[in-house]
Design a protein around this motif. Structure first.
Motif: not given
Ligand SMILES: NC(=O)c1ccc[n+]([C@@H]2O[C@H](COP(=O)([O-])OP(=O)(O)OC[C@H]3O[C@@H](n4cnc5c(N)ncnc54)[C@H](OP(=O)(O)O)[C@@H]3O)[C@@H](O)[C@H]2O)c1
Length: 241
Positions: A3, A5-7, A28-29, A61-62, A89, A123-124
């Motif tokens: 993950g 490349t995620g936020q 994947r990218r 993937t939410n 989490s 985390a919140t």
């Protein structure tokens, strides 16, 4: 790191690389600092984990596919003899009756039962999530603000914490982290409205039942001294000014 490349993954990988560590992402990218692999199909995952000691798992993937992703990652981590898995989490997932949260509990269990030494940091909600809860309602004449409290946190502060945990020994579940203040959705909406120049009023929403009872009990919050310092207003100013 999955993950990457995620936020959350982007600043976490940056923090590790900036600190001089030999860290790489897996998405994947793919990309300059990341290997291309698909955790859903398993393609490229064994190659991606070859020679890796610690895996920070942030891919999502939410949705329900995250269970398959967790299974594939856990199996590949065992094969690669990974010595530390770090998982992010969400606070309160075992007490809030949402199917999405049940999946998050299951993901913790899947990684734990792999036998690979684990650190779990709950985390919140990130400030961006609260922002998107309001932004998503742009076609409504009002903004629905459920009568619950949130304690949103800056994503960069979560990233710093995860980088620190990745560099340490496995610790099991570590204390939950949250942002600087517990705030009602109405209060957060007032800040969002001021920052975005919106005019639509907030309308409260309350429902009977276990979901609102859990939020009333504050199980999504982190009592005590706050971990995070960055406020929702800081986030809004950086995004909308
Ligand atoms: N949002 C919140 O308020 C909050 C609060 C607490 C915890 N969390 C948790 O934080 C974690 C990270 O969330 P985020 O918002 O940073 O996610 P995000 O921005 O949606 O990023 C998702 C990442 O997963 C990768 N990915 C998706 N499917 C993949 C697949 N099949 N194979 C490999 N990589 C895949 C994506 O890269 P590619 O597209 O390149 O594959 C991307 O890097 C999640 O576990 C989330 O539950 C979020």
């Amino acid at each position: 790191m999955t993950g990457s490349t995620g936020q959350l993954g982007t600043p976490t990988l940056e923090a590790l690389i900036a600190a001089g560590h030999d860290a790489r992402g897996l998405t994947r990218r793919g990309g300059a600092d990341a290997i291309a692999a698909d955790l859903l199909t398993g393609d490229g995952v064994d190659e991606g984990l070859a020679g890796i000691d610690t895996v920070v798992h942030l891919a999502t993937t939410n949705g329900k596919k995250d269970l398959v992703i967790a299974e594939h990652l856990a199996a590949a981590a065992v094969r690669a003899k990974v010595t530390h898995l770090v998982l992010v989490s969400i606070v309160g997932i075992d007490e809030i009756p949402l199917s999405f949260y049940k999946q998050r509990v299951r993901i913790e269990e899947i990684l734990r039962s792999s036998g690979v030494p684990l650190t779990v940091q709950r985390a919140t909600q990130f400030h961006s999530l609260v922002d998107s809860m309001f932004s998503a309602q742009r076609y409504l004449p009002v903004v629905i603000a459920p009568s619950v409290r949130f304690q949103p946190i800056a994503v960069d502060e979560v990233a710093t914490r995860l980088a620190e945990l990745a560099l340490g020994s496995p610790r099991g579940r570590v204390p939950d982290i949250g942002g600087p203040a517990q705030r009602t959705m109405r209060d957060l909406h007032a800040a969002w409205r001021a920052a975005t120049g919106g005019k639509r009023p907030a309308v409260g929403l309350r429902l009977p039942g276990k979901l609102f009872a859990a939020y009333d009990a504050g199980v999504n919050l982190v009592p005590g001294e706050a971990f995070g310092h960055g406020t929702f207003e800081d986030y809004l100013a950086a995004k909308y000014n």
